[in-house]
Each structure stands twice: as C-alpha cells, then as structure tokens.
Design an enzyme around this catalytic site. Structure first.
Site, PDB file in Angstrom:
ATOM      1  N   HIS A  37       0.813  -1.216   0.000  1.00  8.89           N
ATOM      2  CA  HIS A  37       0.000   0.000   0.000  1.00  8.89           C
ATOM      3  C   HIS A  37       0.846   1.265   0.000  1.00  8.89           C
ATOM      4  O   HIS A  37       1.921   1.317   0.588  1.00  8.89           O
ATOM      5  CB  HIS A  37      -0.983   0.005   1.177  1.00  8.89           C
ATOM      6  CG  HIS A  37      -0.367   0.111   2.537  1.00  8.89           C
ATOM      7  ND1 HIS A  37      -0.135   1.308   3.163  1.00  8.89           N
ATOM      8  CD2 HIS A  37       0.038  -0.842   3.416  1.00  8.89           C
ATOM      9  CE1 HIS A  37       0.383   1.103   4.357  1.00  8.89           C
ATOM     10  NE2 HIS A  37       0.510  -0.195   4.536  1.00  8.89           N
ATOM     11  N   ASP A  84       6.556   2.308   5.881  1.00 10.40           N
ATOM     12  CA  ASP A  84       5.311   1.543   5.918  1.00 10.40           C
ATOM     13  C   ASP A  84       4.309   2.283   5.042  1.00 10.40           C
ATOM     14  O   ASP A  84       3.795   3.322   5.437  1.00 10.40           O
ATOM     15  CB  ASP A  84       4.824   1.437   7.358  1.00 10.40           C
ATOM     16  CG  ASP A  84       3.425   0.868   7.488  1.00 10.40           C
ATOM     17  OD1 ASP A  84       2.982   0.154   6.587  1.00 10.40           O
ATOM     18  OD2 ASP A  84       2.764   1.169   8.511  1.00 10.40           O
ATOM     19  N   GLU A  92      -5.072   1.232   3.118  1.00  8.89           N
ATOM     20  CA  GLU A  92      -4.756   0.218   4.120  1.00  8.89           C
ATOM     21  C   GLU A  92      -4.702   0.786   5.524  1.00  8.89           C
ATOM     22  O   GLU A  92      -5.163   0.138   6.479  1.00  8.89           O
ATOM     23  CB  GLU A  92      -3.412  -0.443   3.784  1.00  8.89           C
ATOM     24  CG  GLU A  92      -3.121  -1.713   4.577  1.00  8.89           C
ATOM     25  CD  GLU A  92      -2.437  -1.476   5.917  1.00  8.89           C
ATOM     26  OE1 GLU A  92      -2.335  -2.425   6.698  1.00  8.89           O
ATOM     27  OE2 GLU A  92      -2.001  -0.319   6.183  1.00  8.89           O
ATOM     28  N   GLU A  93      -4.180   1.980   5.690  1.00  8.26           N
ATOM     29  CA  GLU A  93      -4.016   2.548   7.036  1.00  8.26           C
ATOM     30  C   GLU A  93      -5.354   2.809   7.721  1.00  8.26           C
ATOM     31  O   GLU A  93      -5.405   2.976   8.942  1.00  8.26           O
ATOM     32  CB  GLU A  93      -3.197   3.841   6.975  1.00  8.26           C
ATOM     33  CG  GLU A  93      -1.745   3.661   6.571  1.00  8.26           C
ATOM     34  CD  GLU A  93      -0.906   2.914   7.588  1.00  8.26           C
ATOM     35  OE1 GLU A  93      -1.429   2.578   8.667  1.00  8.26           O
ATOM     36  OE2 GLU A  93       0.278   2.667   7.305  1.00  8.26           O
ATOM     37  N   ASP A 107       4.140  -6.255   3.538  1.00  5.45           N
ATOM     38  CA  ASP A 107       4.044  -5.130   4.460  1.00  5.45           C
ATOM     39  C   ASP A 107       5.125  -5.283   5.529  1.00  5.45           C
ATOM     40  O   ASP A 107       5.762  -6.337   5.651  1.00  5.45           O
ATOM     41  CB  ASP A 107       2.645  -5.080   5.087  1.00  5.45           C
ATOM     42  CG  ASP A 107       2.215  -3.671   5.446  1.00  5.45           C
ATOM     43  OD1 ASP A 107       3.090  -2.829   5.696  1.00  5.45           O
ATOM     44  OD2 ASP A 107       0.991  -3.422   5.495  1.00  5.45           O
ATOM     45  N   HIS A 110       5.307   3.626  12.466  1.00  7.19           N
ATOM     46  CA  HIS A 110       4.375   4.744  12.613  1.00  7.19           C
ATOM     47  C   HIS A 110       5.004   5.922  13.345  1.00  7.19           C
ATOM     48  O   HIS A 110       4.312   6.729  13.967  1.00  7.19           O
ATOM     49  CB  HIS A 110       3.082   4.304  13.297  1.00  7.19           C
ATOM     50  CG  HIS A 110       2.195   3.502  12.398  1.00  7.19           C
ATOM     51  ND1 HIS A 110       0.860   3.272  12.655  1.00  7.19           N
ATOM     52  CD2 HIS A 110       2.445   2.886  11.213  1.00  7.19           C
ATOM     53  CE1 HIS A 110       0.332   2.546  11.680  1.00  7.19           C
ATOM     54  NE2 HIS A 110       1.284   2.290  10.800  1.00  7.19           N
TER      55      HIS A 110
END
Length: 349
Positions: free
Chosen positions: A70, A187, A221-222, A242, A322
C-alpha cells in the site's frame, strides 16, 4: 539468476515517500505508480477506490496469485481553525501525537495550494509554560503553526485553508553510508517499491511465471480497507507485502525478511506460511518468523471481506513503526529475494 537492484529500488522509494499520500489523498502517488507500470509495459487497471492492479499472465491462468502493498500513509486533516490562526488536527491512521511533534508539514488546500507549517504542542515555549514537558500530547494540545503571517482564524482562511484539508508530514528520507534507510512512511512504501521493481525485473528478463500473478497497489490500508475488494475470482493465494514490526518480544529485525505467522486478526494460512519459510531455507534467504500483536494487513482485510483465499504476510523489518522509521538495505534485499522466489515457485496443491 535474480539480482536485487538496490539503487533502482531505493531511488523509487525516495520518490514515493516524498510524494505526500495520507489515506484519502493518494492521487499523486498513484499517478507515480501508474507511470511506472506504463514505463514497464505491464497492463493494469484502476479501481473505483483508486487502487491499481497490474497483471502478469503465467503458464497457469486458472489459479492466480495476488501480491499487495500500500502507498497510503499516516497523516492528518484540519479539524479546527483556532482563534489564533493555528490549526487543530484529526489523525489519519494510528499513531501517537508525540511521534509527529516538531515535524514540518504541508497543508494541502482544496485549490491545490500547499502551505507549510510545523506540528507543535501549544505549550511548547518553556519560558512561558511550566508544564511544557509534562502536558499531555493529545489532539487538544497539538497544533499546527502556519508559516504565514496569520494572527486569527480569518487570516488563516484567507490563505484557502479550511476544515477537512489534508496535512502531510515531511518524510526526511536518508540513506546512510552504513546502508540504513531512514524515513517516515517506509510503511508501506518500501514494500511498494519492491513490488514495482519486481514487476520490472520480470518484464526485463522475460520471466514466465508459473501462475498468473496480480500486483495490487492499494491506497486505503491505514484506515482498514485497502485490499478488500477487486480480488480476481481465480485468486487462490493472497500475499500482503508489508512491514515487519520490531520491538521487545519480537524476532523481526532490520536485516532479514519478516514472515508473520499471526497478527491481531488471527493466524495466517499455515501451509502458505510454511511454503514461504521453505523457500527461504532452500534459497538461503535470511528470515524471521514473528507475531505482531497490534497489526492488521490488506490480506486480513480481504479475509474479513469474505474472499476464499490462502493468505500470508511478509516484508522488510521496520524499526519504530508509525514514527521515525528505519530499515536496512539487507532487509529490502532479503524481501526482494523471497518475492522473486515465491512468484517463480509452483503453487501448493
């Protein structure tokens, strides 16, 4: 013999992370992806949600594989224009406010104008606020200081800034001489770069795949629903590419490919996961098996949506997910090797 192209992959990764794409605001980065697939010469389609699915036909066109990564990232939206002209934010995706405190950002207005700013605590000035270090990092205290001469809400609105405008965080991409890649949004743009370069390698080297394979670049996706639709009916195996999560109690690191056995959605398909570990063992690809306790993927989203597929998850190990993320080129290489080994292997019965 497959060779990982480090320079090409990291070059694409840099372009991807430097293209703002918080979930819901991904048109520019998806244009980068479509341009890449057009340059490669692989057919692709665009979904109504804005995802891109490229397809490489294989010897067996009755049982398909699908790999996804993603491009959407964490970010924010303008929640409120404060009386002093600064901005309150609403999160996009799951992160802690302290992870973005002090970061430079762009406010993306509806007109297309971009305004610069800095994400700060309201109580930042230690010479004024006794609780500057102890005040809670939350949506009430975090604000954006705009880099324009504004003293009130009317002056901020005159810039074209309104509630609902997207806010993206500066990535600060860097490759160190020791091989570390430091940046926000690894990510999952690291995996996206790997998938795109894998397709390029397949086409350049005229590799005939044993099964028709789809390369699904998702863009939600998030927020939980990136790859949960448009899965071709012939798909038997679904791989989410991922990040591997690193921390206390984890086996994942920045130098190997991380294969997830279970996350918050439950176990991944046992036989498919074992197929992946077997490929690593056979090809001497350094890997780690792991469980991610607070994690979900596009593969688990597809399972929840009701698709009858065997699902698995692997990718590069990412430190400080993150937040200010980091990985090493060794992890990218190990992931690339497993990707190539997987798509050229025969499907399990």
């Amino acid at each position: 013999m497959y060779q990982f192209n480090e320079e090409r992959t990291t070059g694409l990764l840099k372009r991807l992370v430097e293209t703002p794409s918080p979930s819901g605001f991904t048109e520019k980065v998806m244009k980068v992806i479509s341009n890449e697939f057009e340059d490669i010469g692989v057919p692709y389609k665009k979904t109504n949600k804005g995802a891109i699915i490229a397809t490489v036909k294989g010897k067996d066109d009755s049982r398909h594989r699908l790999l996804t990564a993603h491009t959407d990232t964490l970010g924010a939206m303008v929640k409120e224009i404060k009386s002093n002209g600064r901005l309150k934010l609403a999160m996009i995706g799951g992160f802690n406010w302290n992870a973005v405190e002090g970061e430079y950002c762009h406010i993306h207005t509806a007109s297309g104008k971009e305004v610069r700013g800095t994400i700060l605590m309201h109580q930042t000035t230690v010479h004024v606020y006794r609780n500057a270090g102890t005040a809670e990092r939350n949506a009430d205290n975090i604000e954006v200081r705009i880099d324009e001469k504004v003293k009130n809400a009317a002056e901020t609105k005159a810039l074209g800034i309104e509630v609902g405008d997207f806010v993206s965080f500066d990535p600060r991409f860097e490759v160190t001489p020791s091989g570390f890649i430091k940046s926000r949004h690894l990510d999952d743009k690291a995996s996206t770069a790997l998938l795109v370069d894998l397709v390029r390698s397949v086409k350049e080297n005229v590799i005939e795949l044993p099964h028709t394979t789809h390369f699904y670049i998702s863009n939600n996706e998030e927020i939980g629903y990136g790859g949960n639709s448009n899965v071709p009916a012939e798909t038997v195996e679904y791989i989410a590419v991922d990040m591997g999560a690193i921390g206390d109690g984890q086996t994942s690191d920045e130098y190997t490919v991380s294969i997830c056995a279970k996350d918050s959605s439950g176990p991944y398909h046992y036989a498919l996961t074992r197929h992946l570990t077997g490929l690593c063992e056979k090809g001497s690809i350094p890997f780690k098996l792991d469980i991610y306790p607070y994690y979900g993927s596009d593969a688990s989203a597809a399972i929840r949506a009701g698709f009858d597929v065997k699902h698995a998850l692997f990718g590069p190990g990412i430190e400080s997910s993150h937040a200010l993320e980091r990985t090493h080129v060794d992890s990218l290489k190990a992931t690339a090797l497993l990707l190539h080994s997987y798509i050229t292997s025969e499907m399990m019965d």
